[in-house]
Design an enzyme around this catalytic site. Structure first.
Site, PDB file in Angstrom:
ATOM      1  N   GLY A  80       0.775  -1.361  -0.128  1.00 24.56           N
ATOM      2  CA  GLY A  80       0.030   0.056  -0.192  1.00 24.56           C
ATOM      3  C   GLY A  80       0.979   1.224  -0.136  1.00 24.56           C
ATOM      4  O   GLY A  80       0.647   2.238   0.570  1.00 24.56           O
ATOM      5  N   ALA A  81       1.790   1.366  -0.966  1.00 22.38           N
ATOM      6  CA  ALA A  81       2.822   2.219  -0.860  1.00 22.38           C
ATOM      7  C   ALA A  81       2.560   3.589  -1.848  1.00 22.38           C
ATOM      8  O   ALA A  81       3.225   4.502  -1.866  1.00 22.38           O
ATOM      9  CB  ALA A  81       4.057   1.773  -1.465  1.00 22.38           C
ATOM     10  N   TYR A 234     -13.049  -3.388  11.195  1.00 25.47           N
ATOM     11  CA  TYR A 234     -11.881  -2.661  11.209  1.00 25.47           C
ATOM     12  C   TYR A 234     -10.897  -3.014  12.426  1.00 25.47           C
ATOM     13  O   TYR A 234      -9.695  -3.483  12.450  1.00 25.47           O
ATOM     14  CB  TYR A 234     -12.200  -1.352  10.891  1.00 25.47           C
ATOM     15  CG  TYR A 234     -10.679  -0.610  10.748  1.00 25.47           C
ATOM     16  CD1 TYR A 234      -9.819  -0.972   9.853  1.00 25.47           C
ATOM     17  CD2 TYR A 234     -10.266   0.285  11.694  1.00 25.47           C
ATOM     18  CE1 TYR A 234      -8.596  -0.184   9.534  1.00 25.47           C
ATOM     19  CE2 TYR A 234      -9.102   1.169  11.607  1.00 25.47           C
ATOM     20  CZ  TYR A 234      -8.449   0.699  10.431  1.00 25.47           C
ATOM     21  OH  TYR A 234      -7.103   1.394  10.311  1.00 25.47           O
TER      22      TYR A 234
HETATM   23  N1  LIG Z   1      -4.680   7.198   8.485  1.00 24.78           N
HETATM   24  C1  LIG Z   1      -5.120   6.930   9.744  1.00 24.78           C
HETATM   25  O1  LIG Z   1      -5.383   7.816  10.533  1.00 24.78           O
HETATM   26  C2  LIG Z   1      -4.666   5.671  10.142  1.00 24.78           C
HETATM   27  C3  LIG Z   1      -4.973   5.208  11.611  1.00 24.78           C
HETATM   28  C4  LIG Z   1      -4.301   4.017  12.051  1.00 24.78           C
HETATM   29  C5  LIG Z   1      -3.905   3.067  11.271  1.00 24.78           C
HETATM   30  N2  LIG Z   1      -3.886   3.442   9.922  1.00 24.78           N
HETATM   31  C6  LIG Z   1      -3.416   2.389   8.933  1.00 24.78           C
HETATM   32  O2  LIG Z   1      -2.297   2.770   8.244  1.00 24.78           O
HETATM   33  C7  LIG Z   1      -2.289   2.030   6.917  1.00 24.78           C
HETATM   34  C8  LIG Z   1      -2.022   3.016   5.881  1.00 24.78           C
HETATM   35  O3  LIG Z   1      -3.310   3.890   5.592  1.00 24.78           O
HETATM   36  P1  LIG Z   1      -3.368   5.170   5.477  1.00 24.78           P
HETATM   37  O4  LIG Z   1      -4.085   6.099   6.317  1.00 24.78           O
HETATM   38  O5  LIG Z   1      -2.037   5.540   4.573  1.00 24.78           O
HETATM   39  O6  LIG Z   1      -4.505   4.936   4.095  1.00 24.78           O
HETATM   40  P2  LIG Z   1      -4.503   5.189   2.636  1.00 24.78           P
HETATM   41  O7  LIG Z   1      -3.839   6.320   2.101  1.00 24.78           O
HETATM   42  O8  LIG Z   1      -6.083   4.844   2.032  1.00 24.78           O
HETATM   43  O9  LIG Z   1      -3.490   4.114   2.304  1.00 24.78           O
HETATM   44  C9  LIG Z   1      -3.845   2.611   2.064  1.00 24.78           C
HETATM   45  C10 LIG Z   1      -3.082   1.855   1.208  1.00 24.78           C
HETATM   46  O10 LIG Z   1      -3.300   0.628   1.039  1.00 24.78           O
HETATM   47  C11 LIG Z   1      -3.831   0.109  -0.170  1.00 24.78           C
HETATM   48  N3  LIG Z   1      -4.802  -1.204  -0.175  1.00 24.78           N
HETATM   49  C12 LIG Z   1      -5.956  -1.176   0.195  1.00 24.78           C
HETATM   50  N4  LIG Z   1      -6.368  -2.433  -0.083  1.00 24.78           N
HETATM   51  C13 LIG Z   1      -5.445  -3.073  -0.734  1.00 24.78           C
HETATM   52  C14 LIG Z   1      -5.301  -4.299  -1.306  1.00 24.78           C
HETATM   53  N5  LIG Z   1      -6.340  -5.202  -1.611  1.00 24.78           N
HETATM   54  N6  LIG Z   1      -4.152  -4.737  -2.041  1.00 24.78           N
HETATM   55  C15 LIG Z   1      -3.015  -3.927  -2.010  1.00 24.78           C
HETATM   56  N7  LIG Z   1      -3.207  -2.536  -1.417  1.00 24.78           N
HETATM   57  C16 LIG Z   1      -4.498  -2.325  -0.762  1.00 24.78           C
HETATM   58  C17 LIG Z   1      -4.431   1.362  -0.821  1.00 24.78           C
HETATM   59  O11 LIG Z   1      -4.356   1.081  -2.137  1.00 24.78           O
HETATM   60  P3  LIG Z   1      -5.397   2.125  -3.210  1.00 24.78           P
HETATM   61  O12 LIG Z   1      -4.876   3.217  -3.225  1.00 24.78           O
HETATM   62  O13 LIG Z   1      -5.439   1.413  -4.445  1.00 24.78           O
HETATM   63  O14 LIG Z   1      -6.837   2.015  -2.380  1.00 24.78           O
HETATM   64  C18 LIG Z   1      -3.334   2.597  -0.286  1.00 24.78           C
HETATM   65  O15 LIG Z   1      -2.206   2.182  -1.114  1.00 24.78           O
HETATM   66  C19 LIG Z   1      -3.466   1.246   6.819  1.00 24.78           C
HETATM   67  O16 LIG Z   1      -3.085  -0.254   7.472  1.00 24.78           O
HETATM   68  C20 LIG Z   1      -4.490   1.779   8.038  1.00 24.78           C
HETATM   69  O17 LIG Z   1      -5.329   0.680   8.800  1.00 24.78           O
HETATM   70  C21 LIG Z   1      -4.156   4.400   9.421  1.00 24.78           C
END
Ligand SMILES: NC(=O)c1ccc[n+]([C@@H]2O[C@H](COP(=O)([O-])OP(=O)(O)OC[C@H]3O[C@@H](n4cnc5c(N)ncnc54)[C@H](OP(=O)(O)O)[C@@H]3O)[C@@H](O)[C@H]2O)c1
Length: 352
Positions: A80-81, A234
């Site tokens: 998810g980079a 989640y």
């Molecule tokens: N943002 C927050 O406040 C927060 C808080 C706690 C934990 N997190 C965790 O942090 C991590 C990164 O999230 P983020 O906040 O940076 O959100 P984000 O910008 O939505 O990034 C998520 C990434 O995961 C990818 N992804 C989703 N489903 C996938 C799949 N089936 N196969 C491969 N890649 C997939 C997305 O790809 P697409 O672009 O193609 O959708 C995107 O690259 C996640 O694990 C999330 O649960 C985030």
């Protein structure tokens, strides 16, 4: 001097100690956690200590100082980079000297992300290999492709995730949030383990969430559609991230491979995109006022991936760049073993 992160973690772990076991007190605890999280986000925006970028630069510098004698090229995979925390983590890892494999499901978004990173860093050490964690076949193809090109893997960052989506299933028929966030990474990590072991000192970083505190490892909540709740599911997937990391750390004890999990903070990213459209107005205001930016949101991942001070630290959970206490179930060895067996059974049952 005690850091803001340590203070927030101390309050949360103390409150957790007194509230676990009582559903009513746990509800109060969850509300308190959100309040502390938002307060931490607001206060950290003032950069009293150091800016997020300076923090990343320091981790990169410390890593380079300790590893500048290493002759061999070092490889990292970040799932998810292409956006949010994963994008900023990939950038820091490349600056630290890693060849970074960006494991993303969307080729176009990955190409755009790589152009941006190349421009910002002047480096050409980013590479895309397609990976859809919601498909066992795609995970197998990714592992094969990686192994054809490389024989080592020094760092795996299980970052990808989706949150709060309506009920849906992965290509193999498993509830989407558990299937992608936990099971996809479980299969990926196990498939790459021989290369990780061959790399000597290596780290596996599992990005979980504060939402682990609303989770519980209950198979029926995972398997029965009628019991689906997008927030609880989640939370379950993110609790399972920590349980998996802790069990893997135990299984790899003595191998030199460290496995740790973390909550990155409440970060302004695309993570809320699956919430109902009607909520987006309010969510956008909350995101811009109360959440930290993606660079600050990558600090804990980058620390756990690079910090020389964490050499030998394994099976721990981090928040706000400091060690923290996850939900009690994540520390229950038997439950972690049960999750491992359940995950293996599910993969076997749903593989064609
Ligand atoms: N943002 C927050 O406040 C927060 C808080 C706690 C934990 N997190 C965790 O942090 C991590 C990164 O999230 P983020 O906040 O940076 O959100 P984000 O910008 O939505 O990034 C998520 C990434 O995961 C990818 N992804 C989703 N489903 C996938 C799949 N089936 N196969 C491969 N890649 C997939 C997305 O790809 P697409 O672009 O193609 O959708 C995107 O690259 C996640 O694990 C999330 O649960 C985030």
């Amino acid at each position: 001097m005690i850091s803001l992160g340590s203070l927030a973690n101390y309050i949360i772990s103390s409150a957790l100690y007194y509230c676990q076991g009582s559903p009513l007190l746990m509800l109060l605890f969850q509300v308190t956690c959100v309040a502390i999280e938002f307060l931490y986000s607001i206060l950290s925006k003032f950069n009293f200590w150091t800016s997020p970028k300076a923090g990343i630069d320091q981790y990169v510098l410390d890593y380079k100082k300790m590893n500048n004698t290493l002759a061999e090229e070092r490889f990292a995979i970040v799932t998810g980079a292409n956006s949010g925390i994963g994008l900023e983590t990939s950038k820091a890892l490349a600056l630290a000297g890693f060849h970074v494999i960006m494991a993303c499901r969307n080729k176009k978004l990955a190409a755009e992300a790589i152009s941006k990173l190349e421009l910002e860093t002047g480096l050409k050490t980013f590479e895309f290999i397609q990976l859809d964690l919601a498909s066992f076949k795609s995970i197998d193809v990714f592992i094969d492709q990686y192994k054809k090109s490389y024989s080592k893997l020094h760092l795996l960052v299980n970052n990808a995730g989706l949150a709060f989506c309506p009920y849906s299933k992965t290509k193999d028929g498993i509830e989407m949030q558990f299937g992608t966030n936990h099971l996809g990474h479980f299969k990926l990590t196990n498939g790459l383990l021989d290369l990780i072991k061959a790399s000597g000192r290596a780290r596996i970083v599992v990005v979980s969430s504060l939402a682990n505190y609303v989770g519980t490892f209950d198979k029926s909540l995972i398997l029965e559609e009628s019991r689906y709740n997008r927030i609880i599911s989640y939370g379950i997937s993110k609790l399972c991230n920590i349980m998996f990391a802790n069990e893997l750390a135990r299984r790899l004890n003595g191998t030199g491979i460290a496995v740790n999990s973390l909550h990155p903070g409440s970060v302004n990213t695309n993570a809320t995109k699956y919430l109902p459209d009607s909520l987006h107005g309010v969510i956008d205001v909350i995101k811009s006022l109360l959440l930290i930016g993606p660079i600050a949101g990558s600090l804990t991942s980058v620390k756990v991936a690079l910090d020389p001070k964490l050499e030998g630290v394994t099976g721990k959970f981090f928040m706000n760049q400091e060690e923290a206490t996850p939900l009690g179930e994540a520390l229950d060895e038997q439950k972690c073993k049960d999750l491992w067996e359940f995950s293996e059974e599910l993969i076997k049952k749903h593989s064609t």
